[in-house]
Design a protein around this motif. Structure first.
Motif, mmCIF file in Angstrom:
data_model
loop_
_atom_site.group_PDB
_atom_site.id
_atom_site.type_symbol
_atom_site.label_atom_id
_atom_site.label_comp_id
_atom_site.label_asym_id
_atom_site.label_seq_id
_atom_site.Cartn_x
_atom_site.Cartn_y
_atom_site.Cartn_z
ATOM 1 N N ILE A 53 0.846 -1.208 0.000
ATOM 2 C CA ILE A 53 0.000 0.000 0.000
ATOM 3 C C ILE A 53 0.875 1.249 0.000
ATOM 4 O O ILE A 53 0.651 2.172 -0.771
ATOM 5 N N ALA A 54 1.848 1.289 0.880
ATOM 6 C CA ALA A 54 2.677 2.493 1.020
ATOM 7 C C ALA A 54 3.990 2.123 1.691
ATOM 8 O O ALA A 54 4.114 1.047 2.281
ATOM 9 N N PHE A 93 -2.498 7.001 6.877
ATOM 10 C CA PHE A 93 -2.505 6.461 5.503
ATOM 11 C C PHE A 93 -3.911 6.017 5.089
ATOM 12 O O PHE A 93 -4.065 5.243 4.165
ATOM 13 N N ASP A 138 -4.851 6.125 1.435
ATOM 14 C CA ASP A 138 -4.092 5.128 0.649
ATOM 15 C C ASP A 138 -4.673 3.730 0.846
ATOM 16 O O ASP A 138 -4.764 2.945 -0.085
#
Ligand code: SF4
Lengths: 473, 208
Positions: free
Chosen positions: A17-18, B184, B187
């Protein structure tokens, strides 16, 4: 051209995801829990959080449930120990009130999370699966990335459906060759751990490759992957193939219809590319592996049944010497004695390592050759396996040979439900840990395959199963 | 999570290798609720107490001054085995906030970081040396400075250790992972949608 990737890297890439400061946030497809999740649920309550995607979480009553068949028939209220009963009921109330999938004490699909999970199709190739249990590595035998985590990380998954990870290293363990007569997948993984050591896989995701694993059934592969954690590995995995797809197809939570066709096409792209590079490579000759037992208090002390208990004098360092002395004392063994002279008090055939139908068949094959001299328990890994074994008549073989046929659960693997060894009692056990106190305070555990465990039941000693199978012909 | 900045105090030497989480917290205590008054007795229970509950006087944590240990200096492969977080709670409720070892079980290492207990990895020779020094002179403190990433031995010698930047920051500030992750959120939502669209057979149990 895209760079060559290992299977692990393909699964990793699919879930990113990140990234932040060397850590990666990954999406978790499935999460499996058991009664030990009390700390996670307590934390959800303390911090007033809710579960993000309950349909991706599966809970199993396994660690604390009684495996005495009479007690099981009378249900949860009949569990005599108040604290144990409390743990079983606590999971039931937490799971039902939070809307996750739940397989409780009297559910027909109940079982040990690493046995029942694959049976339900909750674990399939390609997914990222995290379990509230270190033996979650089991599921990687289906070609996915599965690992265990503690209560805080499971809490994090429940709330966010994600987990932070640093990218682990990769290790490939290649075993080629046909296994000898009387040699089982348990012997293979014990031989691997003896070779690379108790911490040999630390920091690595292990992929098992080679003809020995390709020749194994999916159930046998799970025995191998299950014990990856005993080699210190972060996870274990085996490339999915037609056997895997046949195992998964039609299960309740497996993809269906069009989704199945797409899944199959995708899963066939998962195996490591031919020129993929692993950080560490290890190889063994499968044909040389013998029926194996452990003598000490970690699985690294595995050796062929023809071997002898080591002497502290053999140690090359002072550390090692002290370690051997400590283990000999705890295990009540003398240096140099033949492993096959070690007398056993109790046999346990069960656990997420070795409680599947093929394990029970292998043990039954041996049980046909004699009568149990010592208490010997057969604890199926799930209620469906129990029923299947009964349909095949295995329970009759066992009871006729004096073995005790029990209900499904973790049982004597971890001694949580009250099934335990007494101080000084010695077991031949098909479970995965021979740590001090694992099967009860002061209990002494020798890890073996189901066939070897049945052989020990018949002779009352650690025994080379080949002598029984051949002798009986 | 309680922040960890510096720590100075008694360090208890645990001289044997391969201390698994089952020894740190025997399985039967997994069910003890977090914060229960019994928790301080959980740590190394089978090595500290006889079956009748009396103390085993020989065990290091039953000796002075180690009853008040804030730090453990261990050997190699500390905390392998079961994923039980109760092993970390056992350390915390005894009063231990830092374990020094030459290697750690992965899951336990992570569980420590999640609960404000600092796992410090130092070379095997250093662990052995520190333990010898403690045995020789049991009253002397060891100091740990997370910001500087140093351990100061009983003789004043300073050892540097490595720690990844994220857990370091979280420990120093007492931040738990959820707060960080929720930054996040968008995201995660975007990924989840893409994942369900592209590979529904992975994302959705029983996808059709
Ligand atoms: S069978 Fe044993 S190892 Fe497997 S999940 Fe249960 S307690 Fe853990």
């Amino acid at each position: 051209m895209a760079p060559a990737r290992t299977m692990f890297e393909k699964i990793w890439d699919r879930h990113v995801i990140a990234e932040e400061e060397g850590e990666t946030l990954l999406y978790v497809d499935r999460c499996l829990i058991h009664e030990g999740s009390r700390h996670t649920y307590d934390k959800l309550k303390r911090e007033n959080r809710t579960i993000a995607e309950p349909d991706k979480i599966f809970a199993f009553s396994d660690h604390y449930v009684p495996t005495d068949p009479k007690q099981r028939d009378t249900g949860v209220e009949a569990i005599p120990d108040e604290k144990i009963r409390g743990m079983v009921k606590l999971l039931a109330s937490n799971a039902t009130s939070s809307g996750i999938h739940f397989y409780g004490i009297d559910d027909p699909q109940q079982g040990i999370l690493h046995v029942a999970g694959p049976e339900l199709g909750a674990s399939i190739p390609g997914i990222l699966l995290v379990g509230a249990d270190s033996h979650t590595s089991t599921h990687g035998a289906l070609g996915n990335w599965s690992f265990g985590a503690g209560a805080s990380e499971i809490f994090h998954i429940m709330v966010t459906q994600t987990i932070w990870q640093r990218k682990p290293k990769t290790m490939r363990i290649t075993v080629d060759g046909k296994l000898g007569f009387g040699v089982h997948s348990k012997d293979v993984i014990l031989a691997i751990i003896a070779k690379i050591g108790h911490g040999g896989g630390a920091g690595h995701v292990i992929e098992y490759a080679g003809s020995t694993f390709r020749d194994m059934s999916v159930e046998q592969r799970m025995t191998v992957s299950n014990m990856s954690i005993e080699a210190g590995g972060r996870a274990g995995m085996i490339a999915p193939d037609d056997k895997t797809f046949a195992f998964v197809e039609g299960r309740e939570f497996a993809p269906k219809g069009k989704a199945w066709d797409k899944a199959l096409a995708y899963w066939k792209t998962l195996p490591s590319d031919d020129d993929a590079v692993f950080d560490t490579e290890v190889s063994l000759n499968g044909a040389e592996i013998a029926p194996t037992v452990t003598w000490g208090t970690n699985p690294e002390t595995a050796m062929p049944i023809s071997g002898h208990v080591p002497s502290p004098e053999d140690a090359t360092t002072a550390d090692k010497k002290a370690e051997i002395e400590g283990m000999l004392e705890y295990m009540g063994l003398k240096p140099g004695m033949a492993l096959s002279d070690i007398e056993i008090d109790k046999v346990f055939i069960g656990s997420c390592t070795n409680s599947r139908i093929e394990d029970l068949r292998a043990a039954a094959e041996v049980a046909k050759h004699g009568k149990a001299k010592i208490p010997a328990w057969i604890v199926p890994g799930s209620t469906p396996i129990k029923h299947q074994a009964e349909a095949e008549g295995l329970d009759k073989i066992f009871t006729a040979a004096g073995f005790e046929w029990r209900a499904a659960g973790c049982s004597l693997c971890t001694a949580l439900n009250g099934d335990k060894l007494q101080p000084g009692e010695r077991s031949a056990s098909t479970s995965n840990r021979n740590f001090r106190g694992r099967q009860g305070r002061g209990g002494r555990t020798h890890l073996v395959s189901p066939a070897m465990a049945a052989a020990a039941a018949i002779t009352g000693k650690l025994t080379d199963v080949r002598t029984i199978l051949q002798g009986g012909k | 999570m309680e922040a960890f900045t510096t720590l100075k105090g008694i360090a208890a030497p645990i001289d044997f290798a391969n201390v698994d989480t089952n020894q740190i917290c025997p399985t039967e205590f997994n069910k003890v609720p977090f914060g229960d008054p019994f928790y301080p007795k959980v740590l190394f229970h089978y090595l500290r107490f006889n079956a009748d509950g009396t103390e085993i006087p020989d065990f290091i944590l039953n000796k002075e001054p180690f009853r008040n240990a804030k730090i453990i200096v261990a050997d190699r492969n500390w905390g392998g085995g079961s994923s039980r977080e109760s092993a970390v709670y056992a350390l915390m409720f005894f009063g231990v906030r830092c374990v020094i070892a030459s290697s750690f079980g992965d899951i336990h290492h992570n569980n420590c970081l999640q609960n404000g207990v600092l796992p410090v990895k130092l070379p095997q020779e250093t662990c052995v040396k520190l333990r010898e020094q403690i045995h020789a002179d049991p009253g002397r403190d060891i100091a740990v400075d997370l910001e500087a990433q140093t351990v100061t031995g009983p003789d004043g010698e300073i050892y540097r250790f490595d720690i990844n930047p994220v857990p370091k920051r979280c420990l120093l500030q007492g931040l738990d992972a959820i707060g960080r992750t929720l930054q996040f959120k968008s995201d995660i939502e975007a990924f989840s949608k893409k994942h369900h669209d592209e590979v529904p057979f992975l994302a959705q149990p029983g996808a059709a």
